[in-house]
Design an enzyme around this catalytic site. Structure first.
Site, PDB file in Angstrom:
ATOM      1  N   HIS A 283       0.831  -1.206   0.000  1.00  0.00           N
ATOM      2  CA  HIS A 283       0.000   0.000   0.000  1.00  0.00           C
ATOM      3  C   HIS A 283       0.868   1.259   0.000  1.00  0.00           C
ATOM      4  CE1 HIS A 283      -3.406  -2.638   0.888  1.00  0.00           C
ATOM      5  NE2 HIS A 283      -2.644  -3.174   1.826  1.00  0.00           N
ATOM      6  N   SER A 407      16.635  15.115 -20.916  1.00  0.00           N
ATOM      7  CA  SER A 407      15.655  16.198 -20.929  1.00  0.00           C
ATOM      8  C   SER A 407      16.178  17.320 -21.796  1.00  0.00           C
ATOM      9  CB  SER A 407      15.405  16.704 -19.506  1.00  0.00           C
ATOM     10  OG  SER A 407      14.679  17.916 -19.515  1.00  0.00           O
ATOM     11  N   ASN A 415      16.378   9.174 -17.421  1.00  0.00           N
ATOM     12  CA  ASN A 415      14.998   8.714 -17.298  1.00  0.00           C
ATOM     13  C   ASN A 415      14.861   7.212 -17.569  1.00  0.00           C
ATOM     14  OD1 ASN A 415      14.137  11.344 -16.782  1.00  0.00           O
ATOM     15  ND2 ASN A 415      13.929  11.795 -18.961  1.00  0.00           N
ATOM     16  N   SER A 452     -11.365 -11.747 -40.990  1.00  0.00           N
ATOM     17  CA  SER A 452     -10.200 -11.714 -41.878  1.00  0.00           C
ATOM     18  C   SER A 452      -9.344 -10.474 -41.673  1.00  0.00           C
ATOM     19  CB  SER A 452     -10.658 -11.791 -43.343  1.00  0.00           C
ATOM     20  OG  SER A 452      -9.542 -11.797 -44.201  1.00  0.00           O
ATOM     21  N   THR A 453      -9.969  -9.316 -41.661  1.00  0.00           N
ATOM     22  CA  THR A 453      -9.186  -8.094 -41.490  1.00  0.00           C
ATOM     23  C   THR A 453      -8.589  -8.013 -40.092  1.00  0.00           C
ATOM     24  OG1 THR A 453      -9.218  -5.694 -41.838  1.00  0.00           O
ATOM     25  CG2 THR A 453     -11.131  -6.653 -40.744  1.00  0.00           C
TER      26      THR A 453
END
Length: 580
Positions: A283, A407, A415, A452-453
């Site tokens: 938590h 950045s 990052n 099919s598509t």
């Protein structure tokens, strides 16, 4: 030279809805030329650079051609396709015609078709509609042999040719001659760009992709009895087996090897942090400590179990005619056990046989495979998010590439972009995979075309999944455990020792020690001295009191080391690695 001309090699990146076949082999038979074999049409290494000019003609996939979506439109100045009637009635070998100018092979610079106008070509990454074929084209290159129009055509051809070989011994037609068998074997080895282009050329008129392939096979093989090809088959007999060939190829050649690499890297990290005390959060709040190795071993176990299921997964297939009754075959020769023939043929392709279907295979097996991939993705997403949080807390850090920028305005940033990119791709993949798993199990009555598509986009969904795994693997390669920071974080919360203290006191004190420890610790910042003063006031056995006073967060690790070591051993064994 323009910016677009500066990257000619990128034009070879065939979109994942149009993949290549393998390079052709030499046209030889024990050193001698094969009889009446057509000229080979191999592709150069890499994906064939089909022109992706958008068709303006409406089409409807299998029952009317995938022309608009496939992007093999014939330029207005290109020669018209050969008359269909002439092709269909051909019963003698035909010499391979020279491909039209617009279908010339790639040059040594690999500029490909339409290289003079890259901005109009969907193969140029800067102009690709999908980032899989644009930004991530290089990473996706291996998958073009599994998920695209050319790969599908080649897989259908493999099914048709192997069916022809299975049909021949039944004696319904006069047996194939040695010369015909040699041409068939040769075509299996050399089926490539020229054949795929011819299929699309005929499809422009026929509006049916599987029928176009049948006619191309007649052209190339020149059988005395060309009607043996596609005998008693419906398009979906060919399609379901072809797609399963492609899916199993993807699983065996790409998915499983990448997942094994991911497991190997995780095992290395778990081993490095095997006994390193590691902070935990439930938590979002401090909880009983663990070790870095044990926390990674949790992901190892989950992925190992899924890898075993993925490896053992069996695709299914059907081959039973227009409505699944074997009726056309029975009408042609009722003395053949067509059910047994179908079973043998499907199993010869490496699939479980599905004897009871409508026109289409029910795709429940595909749904299982897609959902299994989704389940793996969910575990990897969980790993991505935990790794992101570990780095946020400073428990792990990333090695910084001096050439990279984190950045545009904050120079210090390193990052966790690999894990973020993985998470985004896997969430997108799961949305598509979930939709496909639901959709492909449903079809109106004996068959409708809406699947099919959707099926043609399997490469998109599985491509994003595979890309996500790649990104996670790349991110894990940069992770470095900060043992000092971990130890500091573990020691910073002595309140976690309330759990072992109250558990050890339960058998020996009156009342509920849980309540007493809750009063002491909940919502309060306490130190080891506070906990020692509480212990000193207890009226318990001196040996127990000593054990209580010796408790420390960094040693309160339970069986974490043993659990992690056991799982690392399981993974090393599975991967065939020698344990140090």
């Amino acid at each position: 030279m323009t910016l677009l001309q500066a990257h000619p090699s990128s034009r070879s990146a065939l979109p994942l809805s149009s993949a290549p076949c393998l390079d052709a082999a030499e046209t030889t038979n024990g050193g001698a030329a094969l009889p009446a074999a057509p000229e080979a049409g191999p592709w150069p290494s890499g994906a064939p650079p089909f022109d992706r000019t958008v068709s303006s003609r409406p089409g409807s996939d299998d029952e009317g051609g995938a022309f608009a979506r496939g992007g093999f439109e014939r330029p207005v100045d290109a020669p018209a396709p050969a008359p269909v009637a002439a092709v269909a009635s051909s019963t003698t070998p035909t010499a391979r015609e020279e491909p039209p100018a617009h279908a010339s092979r790639t040059s040594e610079t690999n500029q490909g078709l339409g290289a003079t106008s890259p901005a109009a070509s969907g193969l140029e990454p800067l102009h690709a509609l999908s980032p899989l074929d644009g930004r991530y084209a290089a990473q996706m290159a291996p998958l073009r042999a599994c998920f695209s129009e050319a790969a599908l055509i080649a897989a259908r051809a493999e099914v048709e040719l192997r069916f022809l070989l299975a049909l021949d011994p039944l004696g319904i037609f006069p047996p194939l001659s040695p010369e015909e068998l040699a041409r068939l074997a040769h075509l299996r080895e050399t089926f490539g760009e020229a054949e795929c282009r011819r299929v699309k050329e005929l499809e422009a008129t026929l509006r049916h992709d599987v029928k176009a392939l049948e006619l191309v096979l007649r052209e190339r093989l020149g059988l005395r009895h060309p009607t043996m090809i596609h005998f008693g088959l419906t398009s979906e007999d060919v399609n379901n087996l072809a797609y399963s060939l492609l899916l199993s190829r993807f699983r065996d050649q790409h998915q499983v090897p990448l997942l094994r690499r991911l497991l190997g890297r995780l095992a290395d990290l778990a081993e490095a942090g095997l006994a390193v005390p590691f902070p935990t959060r439930t938590h979002g709040q401090p909880a009983s400590p663990s070790t870095a190795g044990k926390e990674l071993a949790v992901f190892l176990q989950r992925l190992r179990r899924l890898l075993l299921r993925l490896t053992e997964f069996a695709f299914r297939g059907k081959c039973s005619g227009a409505t699944g009754t074997y009726a056309a075959w029975m009408a042609a020769d009722p003395h053949v056990d067509w059910i047994a023939f179908s079973c043998d043929f499907v199993q010869s392709l490496g699939f479980e046989w599905n004897p009871l279907t409508t026109q289409i295979e029910d795709h429940d097996g595909w749904a299982e495979f897609l959902n299994l991939t989704r389940q793996i993705n969910n575990v990897v997403i969980d790993l991505d998010q935990d790794a992101w949080l570990w780095m946020m807390e400073g428990w792990y850090r990333q090695s910084a590439d001096p050439a990279e920028i984190g950045s545009s305005t904050m120079p210090h940033k390193v990052n966790p972009i690999r894990f973020e990119n993985s998470e985004g791709n896997l969430l997108l993949a799961n949305a598509l995979l979930g939709f496909m798993a639901d959709k492909l199990c449903r079809s109106r009555l004996q068959r409708d075309l809406s699947d099919s598509t959707v099926t043609r986009n399997l490469g998109v969904a599985l491509g994003h999944s595979w890309l996500g795994w790649q990104e996670t693997l790349a991110g894990l390669a940069t992770l470095q455990l900060d043992q000092a920071r971990c130890l500091e974080a573990v020691r910073a919360c002595p309140a976690v020792l309330a759990e072992p203290v109250q558990t050890m006191l339960r058998p020996v004190v009156d009342g509920d020690p849980y309540d007493r420890l809750r009063t002491l610790t909940r919502g309060r910042a306490i130190g080891l001295a506070d906990l020692a003063a509480f212990i000193d006031r207890l009226e318990v056995d001196p040996d127990l009191k000593r054990r209580l006073r010796e408790l420390r967060p960094e040693t309160y690790l339970g069986e974490a080391v043993r659990l992690a070591a056991s799982e690392i051993g399981e993974v090393r064994s599975l991967l065939g690695e020698v344990q140090p």
